[in-house]
Design an enzyme around this catalytic site. Structure first.
Site, PDB file in Angstrom:
ATOM      1  N   SER A 138      -6.960   5.388  10.718  1.00  0.00           N
ATOM      2  CA  SER A 138      -7.816   4.022  11.136  1.00  0.00           C
ATOM      3  C   SER A 138      -7.894   4.078  12.794  1.00  0.00           C
ATOM      4  CB  SER A 138      -6.892   2.839  10.718  1.00  0.00           C
ATOM      5  OG  SER A 138      -7.563   1.778  11.005  1.00  0.00           O
ATOM      6  N   ASP A 167      -9.137   8.253   7.357  1.00  0.00           N
ATOM      7  CA  ASP A 167      -9.742   6.982   7.332  1.00  0.00           C
ATOM      8  C   ASP A 167     -10.258   6.353   8.784  1.00  0.00           C
ATOM      9  OD1 ASP A 167     -11.379   5.872   5.300  1.00  0.00           O
ATOM     10  OD2 ASP A 167     -10.076   4.277   4.828  1.00  0.00           O
ATOM     11  N   HIS A 244      -7.932   1.319   2.358  1.00  0.00           N
ATOM     12  CA  HIS A 244      -7.761   1.834   3.762  1.00  0.00           C
ATOM     13  C   HIS A 244      -6.313   2.073   4.197  1.00  0.00           C
ATOM     14  CE1 HIS A 244      -8.654   2.370   7.899  1.00  0.00           C
ATOM     15  NE2 HIS A 244      -7.930   1.413   8.379  1.00  0.00           N
TER      16      HIS A 244
END
Length: 318
Positions: A138, A167, A244
């Site tokens: 992230s 991600d 996610h």
């Protein structure tokens, strides 16, 4: 590259592992004169390491926004069981939109590895920092790319061998990058000096959980654009029907841990996505750090029987 692997990267490896926490109060595991005592790490570190005697490549994993490094324990132990030392710093407890402090702290921790890490590991375990992978999830993925690109005044003398974005996210929506911006919106614009890159995406990351929360990995800010801006060699996998935060531990405690189940569109359970991320990371590290591409090629060719999720998208530039 060789093709000698026989163990399934999506399951636990052959090495017994331990999970260590290093901070300012930690004591060295290895005997050394007090005049040469190793400095404590700049930030608290969670370390997953094999316990058997040997020399192992090292991978650093940077956590996502407002998450704890402990939320990645199961993923870290999975990768470590295949013969890698995993290091996850706690970069902050509270943070605003600007990531410069994380970029600076990551560079400082990388510098510390060469002088400090060896002294805090089990006596028989030696880190091989000539094989060093930098990764992040992230916002941590954005930070990892920023450090590898050496764009913002912070870099390290330790060479990064491979780069992994799990991600990765660079903002809340196109035109809303968090400072400093990493994505340039130009194909192949990341100048990483031919560093191999792996980008893993979540199929549900672009989908909002409800009207109250935006997508956790919004279009134009996520894995697709990061991969598009990579130069070869670069690999890109997207897991269908997983979200996610689905590579985190099954049991993430506290308010932040419980909220990780509420903020993003999730899959039915975390284990398959976590195993997928761990297996692809292991296969990629073995290919580019150890010259063994057996499992990575099987995943690429769609003939690996152990893949725990459906691969929605796959691209590679060699």
């Amino acid at each position: 590259m060789s093709s000698s692997s026989s163990r399934n990267a999506f399951e636990d490896g052959k090495y017994k592992t331990d999970l260590l926490t290093l901070d300012s109060s930690s004591r060295c595991c290895k005997t050394m004169p007090s005049s040469r005592a190793s400095p404590s790490p700049p930030k608290q570190l969670l370390v997953a390491t094999p316990v058997e005697e040997g020399e192992y490549p090292v991978m650093m994993l940077l956590h996502g926004y407002l998450l704890y490094n402990s939320f990645y324990s199961q993923l870290m132990l999975h990768v470590s069981s295949h013969g890698f030392i995993l290091i996850a710093p706690q970069l902050y407890s509270v943070a605003g939109p600007d990531t410069m402090d994380e970029i600076k702290s990551t560079s400082e921790i990388i510098d510390w590895l060469s002088i400090g890490l060896n002294h805090f590991l089990p006596a028989q375990v030696i880190p091989n920092l000539s094989k060093f992978a930098l990764s992040g999830h992230s916002r941590g993925g954005k930070t990892a790319f920023a450090v590898a690109l050496k764009k913002f005044g912070y870099s390290s003398d330790l060479k990064i061998s491979t780069l992994i974005g799990i991600d990765p996210v660079d903002g809340t929506g196109k035109g809303q990058q968090t400072p400093p911006p990493v994505l340039a919106y130009e194909p192949n614009s990341f100048d990483l000096d031919k560093m191999p890159v792996l980008v893993i995406g979540s199929g549900l990351g672009e989908t909002a959980r409800n009207l109250l929360f935006p997508p956790c990995a919004p279009p134009g800010m996520n894995h697709r654009e990061f991969f598009r801006e990579c130069q070869s060699p670069a690999w890109h996998f997207v897991a269908k029907d997983y979200g996610h935060l689905d590579m985190l531990d099954d049991d993430t405690k506290g308010i932040r841990g419980k909220s990780s189940y509420c903020l993003c569109k999730n899959g039915e359970e975390r284990r398959p996505m976590r195993r997928f991320v761990g297996g692809v990371v292991v296969s990629f590290l073995k290919a580019y750090l150890e010259g063994d591409d057996f499992e990575l090629v099987k995943i690429r060719d769609g003939c690996h029987e152990g893949v725990p999720v459906e691969i929605q998208e796959f691209e590679v530039t060699i």
